[in-house]
Write an enzyme that holds these catalytic residues in place. Structure first.
Site, PDB file in Angstrom:
ATOM      1  N   HIS A  27      -1.278  -5.156 -13.971  1.00 50.84           N
ATOM      2  CA  HIS A  27       0.071  -5.385 -14.294  1.00 50.84           C
ATOM      3  C   HIS A  27       1.085  -4.630 -12.670  1.00 50.84           C
ATOM      4  CE1 HIS A  27       4.175  -5.953 -15.721  1.00 50.84           C
ATOM      5  NE2 HIS A  27       4.566  -4.927 -15.066  1.00 50.84           N
ATOM      6  N   GLU A  28       1.288  -3.580 -12.380  1.00 46.55           N
ATOM      7  CA  GLU A  28       1.206  -3.106 -10.914  1.00 46.55           C
ATOM      8  C   GLU A  28       0.635  -3.524  -9.717  1.00 46.55           C
ATOM      9  OE1 GLU A  28       4.031  -1.296 -11.495  1.00 46.55           O
ATOM     10  OE2 GLU A  28       3.952  -1.096 -13.268  1.00 46.55           O
ATOM     11  N   HIS A  77       2.249  -6.607  -8.721  1.00 44.75           N
ATOM     12  CA  HIS A  77       4.225  -6.775  -7.872  1.00 44.75           C
ATOM     13  C   HIS A  77       3.535  -6.162  -6.534  1.00 44.75           C
ATOM     14  CE1 HIS A  77       6.641  -6.087 -11.558  1.00 44.75           C
ATOM     15  NE2 HIS A  77       6.059  -4.917 -12.065  1.00 44.75           N
TER      16      HIS A  77
END
Length: 227
Positions: free
Chosen positions: A99-100, A103
């Site tokens: 998920h990170e 980004h």
């Protein structure tokens, strides 16, 4: 019409939505952080693999304190993973890392909503708790009879959330694609990764819903003054 009953009822609904979303995140993380992934990959290793595959060699992966404090820092080009996700080889740690990294890829690709949200740092750090803030603010201004100020403040929060929401949903989608493509998790473990990534986005959806409900409640209270 019993405006007091409706007002408290709407606040109760907003609070329940926010609490349920937070409980979903906490319970999902609690479950999958205890299940070791079969390939023995830590969050740090997975994050490093993804970043290198994307040519993002300049982005560091470091350990940070706190519980679920994981985030990507676009200014310093750093992915910060909380202690457990950085060191442990669980289903949760791999999912959070994906998920990170989503980004970081958004930053690389100049994803519009990510760029807008980045301008709001450090305000962005409270985004996952914005639903609670919206409820508190709505109750405060409603009780002080400063309803128009409350409505304006809530709309500002909502606009911020509407920028944040697509960023988080998109990062979770990117993370899921990475899990499916790169097979960091086995097929049996993938369902757990999907739950984790869905949970990550759910708090932001709940925050938006809570803020909309508080705006509606304040508008109803304002209408009551004209009766």
């Amino acid at each position: 019409m019993d405006y007091v009953f409706i007002s408290y009822g709407l606040t109760f609904i907003a609070l329940i939505i926010t609490l349920l979303a937070q409980a979903f995140v906490s319970s999902s993380y609690s479950k999958y952080s205890k299940i070791k992934n079969e390939k023995g990959l830590t969050g740090r290793e997975v994050a490093r693999y993804i970043l290198d595959q994307q040519g993002l060699y300049d982005i560091d992966v470091v350990e940070t304190g706190g519980y679920l404090s994981d985030h990507y820092d676009p200014r310093n080009k750093v992915i910060r993973l909380s202690k457990n996700n950085y060191r442990q080889s669980s289903i949760a740690s791999v999912s959070v890392a994906c998920h990170e990294c989503g980004h970081a890829v958004q930053d690389k690709e100049n994803y519009l909503f990510f760029k807008i949200r980045s301008l709001l740092v450090p305000v962005v750090n409270f985004s996952s708790y914005a639903g609670y803030f919206a409820i508190l603010l709505g109750c405060l201004f409603g009780s002080l009879d400063l309803i128009w100020i409350g409505i304006i403040a809530e709309i500002v929060i909502l606009l911020f959330q509407l920028v944040t929401l697509p960023v988080e949903i998109n990062a979770s989608r990117r993370g899921l694609k990475e899990l499916e493509k790169s097979e960091y998790l086995t097929k049996r473990e993938l369902s757990g990764g999907k739950v984790m990534l869905s949970a990550a986005a759910s708090t932001y959806v709940a925050s938006v819903a809570s803020t909309v409900i508080e705006i509606l409640r304040l508008i109803l209270l304002f209408g009551r003054r004209d009766d």
